[in-house]
Enzyme design. Structure first.
Site, short mmCIF file in Angstrom:
data_model
loop_
_atom_site.label_atom_id
_atom_site.label_comp_id
_atom_site.label_asym_id
_atom_site.label_seq_id
_atom_site.Cartn_x
_atom_site.Cartn_y
_atom_site.Cartn_z
N HIS A 1 47.65 33.06 4.17
CA HIS A 1 49.03 32.76 4.57
C HIS A 1 49.13 32.32 6.03
CE1 HIS A 1 49.17 37.10 5.95
NE2 HIS A 1 49.90 36.55 6.91
N ASP B 1 44.48 36.44 -0.61
CA ASP B 1 45.01 36.11 0.72
C ASP B 1 43.89 35.99 1.75
OD1 ASP B 1 46.82 35.39 2.64
OD2 ASP B 1 47.65 37.39 2.94
N SER C 1 47.88 39.14 11.54
CA SER C 1 47.36 38.73 10.23
C SER C 1 46.07 37.95 10.37
CB SER C 1 48.39 37.88 9.50
OG SER C 1 49.51 38.64 9.12
#
Length: 306
Positions: A20, A50, A138
């Site tokens: 993402h 992911d 992230s």
């Protein structure tokens, strides 16, 4: 414009981050802790787990020598983690470069539904930590303090909860990273069912709260819901079926069942033995790939919000 974190995993300049983080990117640049800045290209990504793999590429005014002296991270064995173990999360939250936060492993094998990502359909289990993770973290590493090895990739937080963050275990990443590095996108089997590990005590409790539920009071992997227009629906699976075997493999809990389904061959008949009432039935179901199905679901949700 967006930003995230990542880590270099070999001397050839391959980088791991979250899918993402780079989703929809036209150009990708990475900045190292020593200030060096490189362009990178997306080699492959898996939007279900992911994870994305990038590779540093020289620009017109650079040579292949730019790959020398790259700081390479060491991936550890996430299966050896224990609750209470000290870890540090490294990343770039809010644009604050090289930020480290420390905490402990708060929990292991957190399923997507518990984490707040039910769309993942039980594809993987997350590491839970209280090391602070914020937007920009992230894709960054979760590091075992004692060994210095990376044990996970920081990926999300639980909404409305403080001190609760989640990371993808390195062992799950290692299972797919080689394929992603050469542009192969892994598939993930999808049947279209919600399953839970049922016990007589839990069934009695549910039936007491809601007598109309009529949950069978037995041990096993119970199908809670069958989605419409799904392979499970077409194959004849029904609510309250208890799954005994998948592809000839005995299953005793929902997590084990999800792992087998995730690895199933797409479009190939999968034998599923269930207990319906008191009769054993074997059904043939053809799994679909979860990724396009998940994209369709998300698009429909966006339409409903508009």
């Amino acid at each position: 414009f967006g930003q995230g974190s990542g880590m270099i995993v070999n001397k050839e300049g391959y980088i791991l981050t979250n899918a993402h983080v780079v989703d929809g990117s036209n150009r990708i640049y990475i900045t190292l802790t020593d200030g060096r800045r490189f362009r990178a290209e997306l080699q492959g990504s898996d939007d279900i787990v992911d994870i994305a793999v990038l590779k540093i590429v020289p620009e017109s005014d650079q040579t292949i020598d730019i790959l020398s002296n790259l700081p390479v991270a060491q991936l550890g064995d996430s299966d050896q983690l224990e609750v209470g173990q000290f870890v540090t999360a490294i990343g770039c939250p809010g644009g604050l470069d090289n930020t480290c936060t420390i905490g402990i492993i708060s929990g292991l094998k957190r399923c997507p539904n518990t984490v707040g990502i039910p769309d993942k359909m039980g594809v993987l289990d997350y590491i839970q930590t209280d090391a602070a993770i914020n937007q920009g973290n992230s894709g960054g590493p979760l590091v075992d303090v004692e060994s210095g090895n990376i044990v996970g990739i920081n990926t999300c937080i639980r909404a409305n909860m403080e001190g609760t963050s989640f990371a993808i275990p390195t062992n799950k990443i290692l299972a797919i990273v080689d394929d992603l590095a050469i542009g192969i996108t892994p598939t993930h089997g999808y049947l279209g069912v919600d399953m839970t590990t049922m016990t007589p005590a839990l069934a009695k409790y549910i039936n007491k709260l809601s007598p109309a539920a009529a949950v069978p009071e037995r041990d096993g992997v119970m199908i809670e819901k069958v989605f419409k227009n799904s392979p499970a629906k077409e194959g004849g699976l029904k609510k309250f079926d208890f799954v005994l075997e998948i592809d000839g493999k005995r299953v005793f809990n929902a997590d084990a069942a999800h792992v087998i389904l995730d690895r199933a061959t797409i479009g190939q008949e999968l034998s599923i033995k269930v207990l319906r009432d008191d009769t054993e039935i074997t059904l043939q179901v053809k799994p679909e790939d979860l990724s396009p199905r998940l994209k369709q679901v998300r698009q429909e949700r966006l339409k409903r919000k508009r």
